[in-house]
Design a protein around this motif. Structure first.
Motif, mmCIF file in Angstrom:
data_model
loop_
_atom_site.group_PDB
_atom_site.id
_atom_site.type_symbol
_atom_site.label_atom_id
_atom_site.label_comp_id
_atom_site.label_asym_id
_atom_site.label_seq_id
_atom_site.Cartn_x
_atom_site.Cartn_y
_atom_site.Cartn_z
ATOM 1 N N CYS A 165 -0.006 -8.404 2.053
ATOM 2 C CA CYS A 165 -0.541 -9.078 3.473
ATOM 3 C C CYS A 165 -1.532 -8.430 3.812
ATOM 4 O O CYS A 165 -1.210 -7.141 4.125
ATOM 5 C CB CYS A 165 0.879 -9.660 3.915
ATOM 6 N N THR A 166 -2.302 -8.958 4.789
ATOM 7 C CA THR A 166 -3.333 -8.176 5.634
ATOM 8 C C THR A 166 -3.095 -8.462 6.856
ATOM 9 O O THR A 166 -3.739 -8.181 8.353
ATOM 10 C CB THR A 166 -4.697 -8.067 5.428
ATOM 11 N N GLY A 173 -0.921 -3.602 6.400
ATOM 12 C CA GLY A 173 -1.511 -3.839 5.021
ATOM 13 C C GLY A 173 -3.076 -3.049 4.306
ATOM 14 O O GLY A 173 -2.956 -2.723 3.197
ATOM 15 N N PHE A 174 -3.697 -3.443 4.653
ATOM 16 C CA PHE A 174 -5.313 -3.033 4.498
ATOM 17 C C PHE A 174 -5.127 -1.494 4.213
ATOM 18 O O PHE A 174 -5.910 -1.032 2.419
ATOM 19 C CB PHE A 174 -6.316 -2.337 6.290
ATOM 20 N N GLU A 175 -3.971 -0.893 4.792
ATOM 21 C CA GLU A 175 -3.451 0.799 4.432
ATOM 22 C C GLU A 175 -3.201 0.711 2.832
ATOM 23 O O GLU A 175 -3.292 1.447 2.055
ATOM 24 C CB GLU A 175 -3.062 2.334 5.295
ATOM 25 N N MET A 231 -3.284 -1.663 0.936
ATOM 26 C CA MET A 231 -3.710 -2.358 -0.042
ATOM 27 C C MET A 231 -4.945 -1.407 -0.885
ATOM 28 O O MET A 231 -4.975 -1.067 -2.398
ATOM 29 C CB MET A 231 -4.697 -3.074 0.369
ATOM 30 N N LYS A 232 -5.555 -0.001 0.026
ATOM 31 C CA LYS A 232 -6.775 0.946 -0.481
ATOM 32 C C LYS A 232 -5.333 1.884 -1.629
ATOM 33 O O LYS A 232 -5.648 2.220 -2.642
ATOM 34 C CB LYS A 232 -7.065 1.766 0.389
ATOM 35 N N LYS A 233 -3.959 2.359 -0.930
ATOM 36 C CA LYS A 233 -3.450 3.884 -1.235
ATOM 37 C C LYS A 233 -2.574 2.478 -2.704
ATOM 38 O O LYS A 233 -2.753 3.517 -3.930
ATOM 39 C CB LYS A 233 -2.130 3.729 -1.020
ATOM 40 N N LEU A 234 -2.793 1.920 -2.591
ATOM 41 C CA LEU A 234 -2.064 0.569 -4.157
ATOM 42 C C LEU A 234 -2.901 0.949 -5.076
ATOM 43 O O LEU A 234 -2.550 1.274 -6.073
ATOM 44 C CB LEU A 234 -0.867 -0.510 -4.094
ATOM 45 N N GLN A 235 -3.860 1.034 -4.261
ATOM 46 C CA GLN A 235 -6.146 0.127 -5.132
ATOM 47 C C GLN A 235 -5.412 2.150 -6.815
ATOM 48 O O GLN A 235 -5.725 1.954 -7.170
ATOM 49 C CB GLN A 235 -6.599 -0.581 -4.991
ATOM 50 N N ILE A 290 -4.567 -10.806 1.227
ATOM 51 C CA ILE A 290 -4.234 -11.920 1.382
ATOM 52 C C ILE A 290 -3.373 -12.748 2.762
ATOM 53 O O ILE A 290 -2.661 -11.166 3.227
ATOM 54 C CB ILE A 290 -3.487 -12.782 0.477
ATOM 55 N N ALA A 291 -4.141 -13.878 3.726
ATOM 56 C CA ALA A 291 -3.616 -13.230 4.875
ATOM 57 C C ALA A 291 -2.492 -14.466 4.723
ATOM 58 O O ALA A 291 -1.708 -14.567 3.936
ATOM 59 C CB ALA A 291 -4.456 -14.926 5.483
ATOM 60 N N CYS A 292 -1.580 -13.469 5.276
ATOM 61 C CA CYS A 292 -0.050 -14.217 5.913
ATOM 62 C C CYS A 292 0.371 -14.810 4.640
ATOM 63 O O CYS A 292 0.609 -15.696 4.043
ATOM 64 C CB CYS A 292 0.193 -15.779 6.823
ATOM 65 N N MET A 293 1.981 -14.237 4.096
ATOM 66 C CA MET A 293 2.328 -14.394 2.840
ATOM 67 C C MET A 293 3.845 -14.808 4.023
ATOM 68 O O MET A 293 5.371 -14.761 3.262
ATOM 69 C CB MET A 293 2.250 -13.650 2.052
#
Length: 134
Positions: A11-12, A24-26, A28-32, A51-54
């Protein structure tokens, strides 16, 4: 097991209470980056996307794991600085599960207690097999 792509959604939109920061952006990058390093363990079949809101707003950050024919998982209260190893370990576990089904005690670390939802894989109904949709 098929080599279908496994997807991880981050979720971003999530914000920690009292903050305008969207971690969420941080995350996502760390997970990638972590999955790229762990590819020998997790396989190369994971796609990570924002992805927007879950609807996990009260428990940010939220992360979902999904693959065809497997249960989908939604986790909350994920910290980009502390939980990457657990997310990568679950990716390896999830990839190896035929139907994606596992109980909370078998999930790695924090993911044992931060599951928001487990959604069973959809069953397809056909008239010839008389199987009900679940």
């Amino acid at each position: 097991m098929a080599e279908d792509t496994h997807r991880i959604f981050v979720c971003t939109t999530c914000r920690h209470q009292g903050s305008d920061c969207r971690p969420g952006f941080e995350l996502m990058k760390k997970l990638q980056d972590a999955l790229a390093v762990a590819a020998p363990l997790t396989g190369a079949s994971f796609e990570v996307s924002g992805i927007a809101c879950m609807a996990g707003c009260s428990r940010p950050c939220t992360v979902a794991y999904r693959a065809s024919g497997k249960a989908t998982y939604l986790f909350g209260d994920i910290d980009p600085d502390e939980d990457i190893d657990d997310l990568v370990a679950f990716a390896a576990q999830y990839r190896g599960l035929e139907d994606g089904w596992c109980s909370s005690p078998t999930r790695p670390g924090k993911l044992r207690r931060t599951t928001l939802a487990r959604i069973p894989a959809a069953m397809i109904a056909s008239e010839s097999s008389k199987v009900n949709v679940s």
